[in-house]
Structure formats: C-alpha cells, structure tokens
Design a protein around this motif. Structure first.
Motif, PDB file in Angstrom:
ATOM      1  N   SER A 244     -41.395 -43.448 -26.394  1.00 59.87           N
ATOM      2  CA  SER A 244     -42.820 -43.129 -25.413  1.00 59.87           C
ATOM      3  C   SER A 244     -42.039 -43.819 -23.907  1.00 59.87           C
ATOM      4  N   LYS A 246     -43.144 -45.101 -21.516  1.00 57.77           N
ATOM      5  CA  LYS A 246     -44.350 -45.868 -21.202  1.00 57.77           C
ATOM      6  C   LYS A 246     -44.482 -46.993 -22.882  1.00 57.77           C
ATOM      7  N   PRO A 247     -43.942 -47.626 -22.909  1.00 51.59           N
ATOM      8  CA  PRO A 247     -44.066 -48.333 -24.498  1.00 51.59           C
ATOM      9  C   PRO A 247     -45.012 -49.762 -24.047  1.00 51.59           C
ATOM     10  N   SER A 248     -45.086 -50.305 -22.388  1.00 47.97           N
ATOM     11  CA  SER A 248     -46.533 -50.374 -22.510  1.00 47.97           C
ATOM     12  C   SER A 248     -47.648 -50.739 -22.512  1.00 47.97           C
ATOM     13  N   SER A 249     -47.440 -49.420 -22.729  1.00 46.23           N
ATOM     14  CA  SER A 249     -49.441 -49.305 -22.869  1.00 46.23           C
ATOM     15  C   SER A 249     -49.864 -49.163 -24.232  1.00 46.23           C
ATOM     16  N   PRO A 252     -50.012 -45.380 -25.242  1.00 54.30           N
ATOM     17  CA  PRO A 252     -48.660 -44.064 -24.280  1.00 54.30           C
ATOM     18  C   PRO A 252     -48.394 -42.692 -24.189  1.00 54.30           C
ATOM     19  N   SER A 676     -47.353 -51.583 -16.322  1.00 53.80           N
ATOM     20  CA  SER A 676     -48.101 -52.035 -17.599  1.00 53.80           C
ATOM     21  C   SER A 676     -49.167 -51.276 -17.036  1.00 53.80           C
TER      22      SER A 676
END
Length: 733
Positions: A244, A246-249, A252, A676
């Motif tokens: 991903s 956007k791994p903070s989501s 993701p 995030s």
C-alpha cells in the motif's frame, strides 16, 4: 555486408538482444543467430503448464507485475493477471519471438561448447541434442546465457543421503518430493533464507495445507503429520505481492508491490545509486521504511524473524511471499537461525548453536545458483579478463557499464548477466551493446557523444570487484532499477516519456523508454502499455481494486472469534459465542462452480481458497451452553477481483455446496496525500436470499499496513421464522 552475431541463450535476454540488433538499427546491419541448449525458447520461463523440465515451476507466480515483466513495445493481453505465472511469461516470450525475432536464425537444442576469439571475430563450436558437432564463425559474440548456471550445493551434504535431497528449482509437488507411500520422517527441511528459501518454504507449506484440507484423497499418505523447518542465517523482511502507498490508513489502497518500489515520485532527482555498498545510516533508513510498509518488525510472527534494533545497522534483505509469514505464525513453518553444518541420516546440525533437527523426511536446498558455468564456453583469456569468480554468487563477473562489455574484448557483449534482471534493464543493455557495435566499436569516431561520456565516467568494473570483499554489500548489487534505467537512458540519449495521470505516482516501466526507431506498431504497443499501467494504478488508488485480494491473503491462519446473537423470537435464543475461526488454505476446487471451471479450459487457473472452520461454545441467555461449529468455503476470483463465501456440504464438509454471498467493498473517501487517515476500515456488504430468509451482511476490515489487524462480520436475518442479528469480532490469536 551485415555483421554476423552469435547470441548464446534464447531467454528474455537473448530475445531482446536479437530484437534490438534487428530493429533498433537500419535493416541489414546485423545477421543474427541464436543458440540455446534447450528445445524451446524462454530460458527459465516455460510456456506450458505441464513443462516441468526447467528451473522454474510453471505455476510459480512472478514477484514482479506484468508492468515490469515486459518489454517496451509488447503489451500483455488486457485479461492477463497482474502477477503472471511462469508459464504465462513463457507465452509472452513466444509472442515476442514471433513479433520481433523471426528474422533471426534460431538453433534450439544446440549447446555452445567452446569459443575462440580472434582479431576478426569468434569461432564457435556447438553440439546439437542428437550429437552433431559444428564449427561456426561470427564477427560478434553476445552472451545471454543467464545467471542460473547450475544449482549451488553445500559441501556439508553426504554423498549417499538416506533421504531425498532436491534443489528448490526442481521441486514441483509433495508426491515428487516424498513419494506416494508413507516414508520415515515428518519434517521437510528447507535450507536457505533469502528469496528462493522463503518462496519455496511458503510453497511447500501451501501444498501441505492443501493436501490436508482439500476434499478427496491426499496426494501423500499422512499429510497431516508433515511440517516445514526452515534454516535461515539472518532475518529477512518478507513482503506480500501487494503493498500500500498509504500504510498508515486502516483502509489502505493496494497496488502490485513493484508499482510502489518503482515510483519515482518517492526519489530525489537526479537519482543516485542506492545499491552496492550500504552505509549504516542508509541501512537504518531502509529498515525503518520496510517496518512502516509492513506495519511490524515481524516479532509477532516469530522471534527468529524479528528485525531487532541490533539488526538495523546491517544491510537489509528482502523476500517475497503471500503465505510464508502466516504459515510461520500458525506453526506449519518453523524457523531456525544458523547455518546447516551437517546432515547425517535424518538429523541436521545447525551452527553455531549446535542445535539438532531430527526426524527429517526430505531436504530442499534454496541455496541459489553459481553462474560461472553459464559462460564456461568462453576461452580462458576472456574468463580472466572479466574476472570470473565461481565462489562469489552475486558478483560473478566484472563488466563495464552495468554489465554490458569488457574494455579489453571489443567484439564481446553481455545482456542480462546479473542478479535482479528486471526486463527494462535487459532491454537497455541490449540497446547499449547494439549502439556500440552499430557505430563500429567503442573507439569508433562515429560513437554517439552520450555513450562516449558514459564510458568515460564508468566505474562498474572496479565497483563490482570491490563489492566482493565488502561486508556491507547489498543483497542485489545492481538492484536500483530506477537509477539503472536513468543511466542507460542518458547514455543512449533516450527521453523518458512523461507519466500518465496517476495522482502522486510516477511509476517507471520499460514503456517509459521507447526506442528512437520505433515503428508505428511499436509506438501503439508502448501507448497501450502506458495506458494499462495508468488504469491499474487508478483502479488501485481510487476504486478499491486489489483490496479483496489483500483481505483474502491476510485471512490465512487462526482468529479469535467473539460473536453476539440477538434474537427477537423466543424459538431462537439470544446468546454469546466464543471460540476460534481457522482459514485453511488449499487449491481451488470445482464444487459449486463447475460451469466456471469448464469455461476456464486447460489453461485456467483455479487459484486458492480457504476451508473456514469455526469452533467454540455458545452460551445462551437462558443458561444453556453447547458446542457449536460452522464451515464455509471462502474464495477469491482474480478475474473479477471478488471475494465470495460458500456453504459447505452437510455430508462432506470439505466440499462447497452453493454460494452464500459475494462481498462488495465500499471505497472510502480519503486523501492519499494526508499522512494518516484512521477513521474507518474497509467496509463491505452483501445480501443473500436463503429460501425464505434474507441475510443482510456487513463487514468491516481494519488493516495495520498490509495485514488485517481485526475485522467484524455482522448480519441481520429476517424471514417467516427468523428475526435475529449477529455481530462477530475477529482478532488474531
């Protein structure tokens, strides 16, 4: 008169070299002959599902997407999987041969035995598969014989082992490894902890899981008694096939792993080489990046795989597998740190700990290949010139300008002779060698100025030799794909095409560097390839594509399940269920979807599925407690990117009966540019009419980077005799 060229090897490197020599310069510049010892083209890549004679399992899934495993001017069919299997790559190469290499003389089943250099060219001796010896004379010799010469076998193994020992390149299935009848031993020992070791351990564990949990007769006896024991010398980061950006989501988006790796938007321009020597600061940055990407230091899977603070100053190592880590967590794969010191009978000794592994049934060696035999046909003087090393499996040869030539041998070229042979770099190497030869050699006054400047600055030979004794050498010394493509593009005067409309992604693929001499047909292929990459990126970033696949992968193993049931009818008591849910991986089955299987035909891929087994205690509000169990079949369909749940048959609970429901994901609204966004997970829903009862189903999946952290399944059931709601929460055991 055209210059005659001998190409040794008809794999991707040999074919792209032939194409460049035939199409990137005026027609008639070169007369090309390709020799290959195999009876088919493709090199490592078979073109049939049942071709088991090569070094790659025909069903192996590539660890790079089709956007990377291609050349600039031939696209994959639109319905091809994002991550093709080995035999599909072989089919791609068949198409490439037919499209661009028909004017080459192709000599299959013909091994190059010996060569001899002279001022005017090369003498080449060959032997055909039926024993016919011939001598040929060529002006130029191009080596494309591959990095995988022969398996590297540890010296600590006995000459006459009591148990089967095979190299990972020869493993195909459990029956071939263990035999049909029961034999002594219950542990399959895998030796080697890098890319091939992790991959083959995950593959064998998948086969074992399938043998135990599939309906019908197991391919081996007592399949439930076997396990995999994996010896690694150091922990490696194990990444799945989809990552991903956007791994903070908690919800993701996902893309094939190489799309993020080859995103130039994440790199400062102009690019500098990040591979070769890895400083301590660089190592720490890379370890931190991998931990953020995966959302773990891997200690939650196994202490043997944990990347501790003491490890982060060392150059990181990576491997790719969708199944390995969760099989380690489940215990089907057990990991030991150390080096195989000896194997006696059914007992292995590991150094330096001295630990013993007993009751071994078979050994699979994931110990890599030594490449020196791939060029044993070169004369001794040439082997000395290129500093051939049989002991250094990574830096086997020292060649100029990123593995393409040696300054002391003007009429000898190389393509693809290095580790991590990403196809774009192979194509660039072929163009570079072609450009030099077409100009008349490295010292010709007609050599393009950009190539002269590149050769003048080049330090590839010194760098390669230095890395042989560098304790901080990277896993893949020529592994910086983006930088290598930039270097070749600059030397060749090729302009990189602008990126498509893919948000904040600037994904580099071979199609970004088309040939200057591309025909209209080639230009059309390049444009189509760029559009395919753009479409895939948009679908992953904005439409939730590949989320179903990421969920499916991450379900593997055991979950703790707490479920509340609230019934509005006295005939169905309310209460609480507490227990476990296991997702047991197996090969896809026909049950319930026979027509779909028939449409797939002989080349169809049944994929993988889970046997879902739920067990626990239900405590009703009226005080009654009883044991409860359920079984379903969970399936992922790659063609439509859908997850589905099927009822299990009551008389054979390993078999699917009929469809319960298909899961439809809802795409959340989030900003990919925000640091995030943890407001919610991936929501999904479905509905199903079961006779007179309607099931309104809702899911919520919460990710921690690429892995599921927990998820909920709830549904409301209404019908003539049912009126209840269920809310279940699944957390990792």
């Amino acid at each position: 008169m055209p210059k005659t060229v001998c190409i040794v090897g008809a794999g991707p490197s040999g074919l792209v070299a032939a194409k460049s020599l035939l199409h990137d310069v005026p027609p008639g510049t070169f007369d090309v002959t390709i020799f290959d010892a195999q009876s088919r083209t493709g090199g490592l890549w078979p073109s049939k599902k049942d071709d088991n004679d090569g070094l790659i399992h025909p069903l192996m899934v590539a660890n790079q997407s089709r956007h990377t495993v291609q050349f600039s001017d031939l696209t994959w069919p639109d319905d091809s999987p994002e991550l093709p299997r080995a035999w599909q790559i072989g089919r791609y190469l068949d198409r490439y041969l037919e499209t661009y290499c028909k004017d080459a003389k192709l000599k299959l089943g013909t091994r190059v035995e010996k060569t001899e250099a002279s001022e005017s060219g090369w003498k080449v001796w060959t032997r055909s598969s039926d024993g016919v010896d011939e001598k040929h004379v060529f002006d130029l010799l191009l080596v494309a014989s591959g990095y995988f010469g022969k398996p590297a076998i540890p010296s600590c193994l006995p000459e006459n082992p009591e148990i089967p020992i095979v190299h990972s390149s020869r493993y195909r299935d459990l029956k071939g490894l263990l035999g049909k009848t029961n034999q002594k031993g219950s542990k399959i020992l895998v030796v080697g902890g890098q890319m091939s070791g992790v991959e083959i351990a995950g593959t064998i564990a998948t086969h074992l899981s399938s043998a135990v949990n599939s309906p019908g007769t197991s391919p081996i006896e007592n399949s439930d008694t076997y396990s995999v024991h994996h010896i690694i010398q150091q922990p490696v980061w194990v990444v799945p096939l989809f990552l991903s950006p956007k791994p903070s989501s908690s919800a993701p988006p996902f893309l094939p792993l190489d799309m993020g790796s080859y995103n130039m938007a994440n790199r400062l321009q102009p690019l500098i080489n990040t591979q070769g020597h890895i400083s301590e600061d660089a190592a720490k940055r890379l370890h931190s990046l991998y931990q953020v990407t995966l959302g773990t230091d891997q200690s939650n899977y196994s202490s043997a795989l944990a990347i501790t603070p003491q490890d982060t100053h060392k150059p990181p190592f990576l491997a790719v597998s969708d199944t390995y880590m969760d099989f380690v967590r489940s215990g089907l794969i057990k990991v030991s740190r150390g080096k195989l010191e000896s194997l006696q009978g059914q007992k292995a000794t590991i150094s330096p700990s001295g630990d013993k592994i007993t009751d071994i049934a078979a050994v699979v060696l994931a110990t890599g290949f030594e490449a020196s035999s791939s060029i044993s046909f070169l004369p001794p003087a040439a082997q000395d010139a290129i500093s051939l090393s049989s002991s250094d499996l990574t830096n086997t040869v020292a060649l100029g300008f990123h593995g393409t030539y040696h300054p002391s041998i003007n009429n000898l070229g190389f393509v693809g002779f290095y580790r991590s042979p990403y196809w774009g770099v192979m194509e660039m190497q072929a163009r570079f060698v072609t450009a030099i030869w077409a100009a008349g050699g490295r010292y010709s006054p007609s050599l393009p100025q950009s190539i002269k400047e590149a050769l003048g600055k080049d330090t590839s030979i010194e760098r390669t030799i230095g890395l042989r004794t560098d304790p901080r050498a990277s896993q893949f010394p020529m592994g910086d794909y983006l930088w290598l493509m930039q270097e070749f593009g600059t030397a060749l005067g090729l302009n990189r095409l602008e990126k498509g409309n893919t948000l904040n992604m600037d994904i580099l693929t071979p199609a970004r560097y088309p040939s200057k001499s591309a025909s209209k047909e080639q230009q059309a292929e390049t444009a189509k390839s760029l559009k395919q990459t753009e479409t895939t990126a948009w679908a992953g970033l904005t439409a939730g594509k590949f989320v179903a696949r990421a969920v499916f992968r991450s379900l593997l193993g055991e979950w703790k399940l707490e479920r509340q049931l609230i019934s509005k009818l006295p005939s169905h008591p309310s209460g609480h269920f507490s227990g476990t849910a296991k997702f047991l991986l197996r090969r896809g089955t026909r049950d319930g979807r026979e027509a779909e299987f028939d449409r797939l035909g002989p080349d169809g891929d049944p994929g993988l599925e889970y046997l879902y087994v739920e067990e626990g205690d239900f405590k009703a509000n009226n005080g009654l407690t009883f044991r409860a169990t359920r079984r379903y079949i969970w399936r992922y369909n790659e063609a439509n990117d859908k997850l589905s749940v099927w009822f299990a048959k009551t008389d054979d609970q390993k078999r699917a009966d009929y469809l319960f429901h298909q899961i439809d994901f809802e795409v959340p609204e989030y900003d990919l540019n925000k640091e995030s966004d943890n407001a919610r997970g991936w929501f999904a829903k479905s509905g199903h009419m079961c006779i007179d009862d309607y099931y309104d189903v809702k899911y919520e999946f919460h990710f921690q980077a690429v892995n599921l952290k927990d998820w909920r399944l709830g549904y409301t059931v209404k019908g003539p005799q049912k009126d209840y709601t269920i809310d279940g929460v699944y957390t990792r055991v």
